[in-house]
Design an enzyme around this catalytic site. Structure first.
Site, PDB file in Angstrom:
ATOM      1  N   ASP A  62      -7.978  -7.726   1.446  1.00  0.00           N
ATOM      2  CA  ASP A  62      -7.223  -7.637   2.364  1.00  0.00           C
ATOM      3  C   ASP A  62      -7.664  -6.901   3.384  1.00  0.00           C
ATOM      4  O   ASP A  62      -9.180  -6.194   3.404  1.00  0.00           O
ATOM      5  CB  ASP A  62      -6.308  -6.674   1.933  1.00  0.00           C
ATOM      6  CG  ASP A  62      -5.883  -5.305   2.216  1.00  0.00           C
ATOM      7  OD1 ASP A  62      -5.589  -4.887   3.764  1.00  0.00           O
ATOM      8  OD2 ASP A  62      -6.564  -4.225   1.644  1.00  0.00           O
ATOM      9  N   GLY A  99       0.939   3.771   2.259  1.00  0.00           N
ATOM     10  CA  GLY A  99       0.973   4.313   3.434  1.00  0.00           C
ATOM     11  C   GLY A  99       0.795   5.605   3.911  1.00  0.00           C
ATOM     12  O   GLY A  99       0.987   5.529   4.859  1.00  0.00           O
ATOM     13  N   GLY A 100       0.363   5.701   2.724  1.00  0.00           N
ATOM     14  CA  GLY A 100      -0.768   7.279   3.222  1.00  0.00           C
ATOM     15  C   GLY A 100      -1.946   7.145   4.503  1.00  0.00           C
ATOM     16  O   GLY A 100      -1.421   7.988   5.196  1.00  0.00           O
ATOM     17  N   PHE A 101      -2.255   6.413   4.609  1.00  0.00           N
ATOM     18  CA  PHE A 101      -3.269   6.332   5.362  1.00  0.00           C
ATOM     19  C   PHE A 101      -2.606   5.716   6.812  1.00  0.00           C
ATOM     20  O   PHE A 101      -3.287   6.608   8.043  1.00  0.00           O
ATOM     21  CB  PHE A 101      -4.059   4.727   5.320  1.00  0.00           C
ATOM     22  CG  PHE A 101      -5.395   4.289   6.241  1.00  0.00           C
ATOM     23  CD1 PHE A 101      -6.339   4.877   7.008  1.00  0.00           C
ATOM     24  CD2 PHE A 101      -4.606   3.407   7.405  1.00  0.00           C
ATOM     25  CE1 PHE A 101      -7.065   4.684   7.864  1.00  0.00           C
ATOM     26  CE2 PHE A 101      -5.397   3.710   8.032  1.00  0.00           C
ATOM     27  CZ  PHE A 101      -7.310   3.656   8.821  1.00  0.00           C
ATOM     28  N   CYS A 150     -13.326 -27.588   8.380  1.00  0.00           N
ATOM     29  CA  CYS A 150     -12.206 -27.796   8.506  1.00  0.00           C
ATOM     30  C   CYS A 150     -10.990 -28.243   8.296  1.00  0.00           C
ATOM     31  O   CYS A 150     -11.016 -29.188   9.427  1.00  0.00           O
ATOM     32  CB  CYS A 150     -11.875 -25.978   9.160  1.00  0.00           C
ATOM     33  SG  CYS A 150     -10.181 -25.115   9.443  1.00  0.00           S
ATOM     34  N   ASP A 182       0.855  -0.752  -0.137  1.00  0.00           N
ATOM     35  CA  ASP A 182       0.022  -0.369  -0.122  1.00  0.00           C
ATOM     36  C   ASP A 182       1.089   1.397   0.256  1.00  0.00           C
ATOM     37  O   ASP A 182       2.025   1.230   0.261  1.00  0.00           O
ATOM     38  CB  ASP A 182      -0.796  -0.396   1.902  1.00  0.00           C
ATOM     39  CG  ASP A 182      -0.245   0.001   2.380  1.00  0.00           C
ATOM     40  OD1 ASP A 182       0.952   0.299   2.299  1.00  0.00           O
ATOM     41  OD2 ASP A 182      -1.103  -0.246   3.725  1.00  0.00           O
ATOM     42  N   ASP A 196      -3.752   8.759  -1.610  1.00  0.00           N
ATOM     43  CA  ASP A 196      -4.677   8.405  -1.972  1.00  0.00           C
ATOM     44  C   ASP A 196      -4.904   9.493  -1.256  1.00  0.00           C
ATOM     45  O   ASP A 196      -4.229   9.693   0.195  1.00  0.00           O
ATOM     46  CB  ASP A 196      -5.399   7.436  -2.391  1.00  0.00           C
ATOM     47  CG  ASP A 196      -5.886   7.031  -1.166  1.00  0.00           C
ATOM     48  OD1 ASP A 196      -4.915   6.215  -0.439  1.00  0.00           O
ATOM     49  OD2 ASP A 196      -7.047   6.095  -0.566  1.00  0.00           O
ATOM     50  N   HIS A 254      -5.721 -20.733  11.718  1.00  0.00           N
ATOM     51  CA  HIS A 254      -6.681 -21.590  11.416  1.00  0.00           C
ATOM     52  C   HIS A 254      -7.848 -20.218  11.096  1.00  0.00           C
ATOM     53  O   HIS A 254      -8.307 -20.560   9.569  1.00  0.00           O
ATOM     54  CB  HIS A 254      -7.264 -22.224  12.628  1.00  0.00           C
ATOM     55  CG  HIS A 254      -9.331 -21.748  12.621  1.00  0.00           C
ATOM     56  ND1 HIS A 254     -10.169 -22.997  12.134  1.00  0.00           N
ATOM     57  CD2 HIS A 254     -10.099 -20.801  12.683  1.00  0.00           C
ATOM     58  CE1 HIS A 254     -10.705 -22.465  11.622  1.00  0.00           C
ATOM     59  NE2 HIS A 254     -11.094 -22.069  12.335  1.00  0.00           N
ATOM     60  N   GLY A 270     -11.755   3.455   0.679  1.00  0.00           N
ATOM     61  CA  GLY A 270     -12.233   4.218   1.743  1.00  0.00           C
ATOM     62  C   GLY A 270     -13.886   3.660   1.329  1.00  0.00           C
ATOM     63  O   GLY A 270     -14.260   4.700   2.222  1.00  0.00           O
ATOM     64  N   CYS A 297      -6.894 -27.840  13.058  1.00  0.00           N
ATOM     65  CA  CYS A 297      -7.891 -28.307  13.556  1.00  0.00           C
ATOM     66  C   CYS A 297      -7.795 -29.885  13.262  1.00  0.00           C
ATOM     67  O   CYS A 297      -8.368 -30.670  13.700  1.00  0.00           O
ATOM     68  CB  CYS A 297      -8.820 -27.799  12.440  1.00  0.00           C
ATOM     69  SG  CYS A 297     -10.575 -26.722  12.933  1.00  0.00           S
TER      70      CYS A 297
END
EC number: 2.4.2.29
Length: 381
Positions: free
Chosen positions: A271, A92-94, A309, A90, A144, A340, A221, A314
């Site tokens: 993600d 890194g702005g956030f 699972c 990403d 952004d 898990h 956003g 498991c």
């Protein structure tokens, strides 16, 4: 990046993305490796046990912790972390915004102080790409301007204007690097902002798509304060604005239900920190819903976390054992629980993909909710 549409079932898509380090099959979930690793797990866990195709790494944290020159010397994040598959980084702005109360955003970029030592830094659209080139990530995100919700229309308008301007600068810089023979294996994605407002989302998407040369597009956003219905409605009117021959990435989302609905609406990539963060806080995902493994009811339960699972945890351990480990604050708990939850998310993607390839995604979506005894959301947005 070579993109192949392998199947489509309604809005749901199955793509193949041929990247520099590996081939990625969608729908795909990217575990979050904020500081170069997924918390409590190592690269062998990710590749051999979980068979993760691609990991997200955070530009802000890698820049502050390691720096551009050391990243270059290490040969990028894949060599540094010994994960021989793909990475998305990403911008890194956030984090520059959210971890720094006094961060200053201008049309030129973001000025901020390190949350580690207070040193001053500046992220421009071009500089965040320089960091991502040093990471040598397969997919890079533009800088952004993210806004929380609710926000005023004036603030959202400023956000999309700045986001589009930064995207244009990023694209020009990336093209100049490629003209010099650099960054040829690094794909650049643009980010569509605009809150939950259809007018602003449409305006931002059109501006970015008209630039022409991005390798993929993300919806940013969301999952920042809106309702699930608002999220789904926004996705439903945004995905048709995105090129059909480019991957579509929904950033930071979300719950299993969010992901299933978003796949139905045409999203390819996801993600979220939820599977690992929830694992560390005793919440485990199953085909039947979530369980709180620290609850006393599980202290004598000899069944696996999820009977449907087949993950490492498991197959080898019981609910009672995981309950004991968590209550005893044993570090082994964090690994087993994270394995898990991530397996659950990654397997959800594999099941969804297989259903799309077989033309049975609608039935798969119905069975997903039936196991949880939940009503299927109305997707007529």
């Amino acid at each position: 990046m070579q993109v192949t549409l392998q199947a489509q079932d309604g809005g749901a898509r199955a793509l193949s993305l041929k990247l520099a380090h590996s081939e990625v099959q969608t729908p795909v979930f990217m575990p979050v490796g904020t500081q170069g690793c997924v918390k409590a797990l190592d690269s062998r866990d990710m590749s051999e046990i979980l068979n993760a195709q691609i990991i997200l790494v955070n530009t802000y944290h890698m820049y502050l912790r390691i720096g551009i020159e050391r990243l270059k010397n290490f040969g990028g994040i894949a060599r540094f972390a010994h994960f021989d598959r793909s990475y998305l980084s990403d911008s890194g702005g956030f984090q520059a915004f959210s971890l720094n109360k006094n961060a200053k955003v201008t049309n030129e970029g973001v000025a901020f102080k390190s949350h580690i030592d207070g040193s001053k830094h500046f992220f421009s659209p071009e500089y965040v790409l320089d960091i991502q080139y040093a990471l040598n990530s397969d997919i890079m995100m533009v800088l952004d301007d993210l806004v929380g919700l609710p926000s005023s229309e004036e603030r959202i308008a400023d956000s999309i204007a700045r986001t589009s301007d930064w995207a244009q600068k990023s694209l020009i810089y990336h093209q100049s690097q490629k003209a010099r023979g650099l960054g040829l294996n690094n794909n650049l994605f643009a980010i569509i902002q605009g809150g939950v407002n259809e007018h602003f989302r449409t305006l931002c998407a059109k501006q970015l798509v008209d630039m022409g040369d991005f390798d993929g597009f993300a919806i940013g956003g969301l999952a920042v304060g809106e309702t699930s219905e608002q999220m789904y409605k926004t996705i439903s009117f945004t995905t048709p604005l995105m090129p059909v021959n480019k991957p579509r990435y929904l950033m930071g989302v979300g719950t299993p239900e969010n992901i299933i609905e978003s796949i139905a609406l045409g999203v390819d990539m996801f993600d979220c920190v939820m599977p690992t963060r929830n694992a560390r806080n005793a919440t485990l995902f199953t085909h039947f819903g979530k369980i709180n493994i620290k609850a006393a009811i599980f202290s004598n339960d000899q069944s696996p976390i999820d009977e449907l699972c087949d993950c490492y945890t498991c197959q080898h351990f019981t609910r009672a054992y995981l309950c004991h480990l968590f209550r005893s604050q044993e570090m082994t708990y964090y690994r087993l629980a994270s394995l898990h939850n991530l397996h659950y998310y990654l397997n959800l993607m594999r099941e969804a993909r297989e259903a799309i390839l077989q033309g049975t995604f609608s039935a798969y979506r119905s069975s997903f909710y039936a196991l949880r005894e939940m009503e299927i959301p109305n997707n007529e947005y």
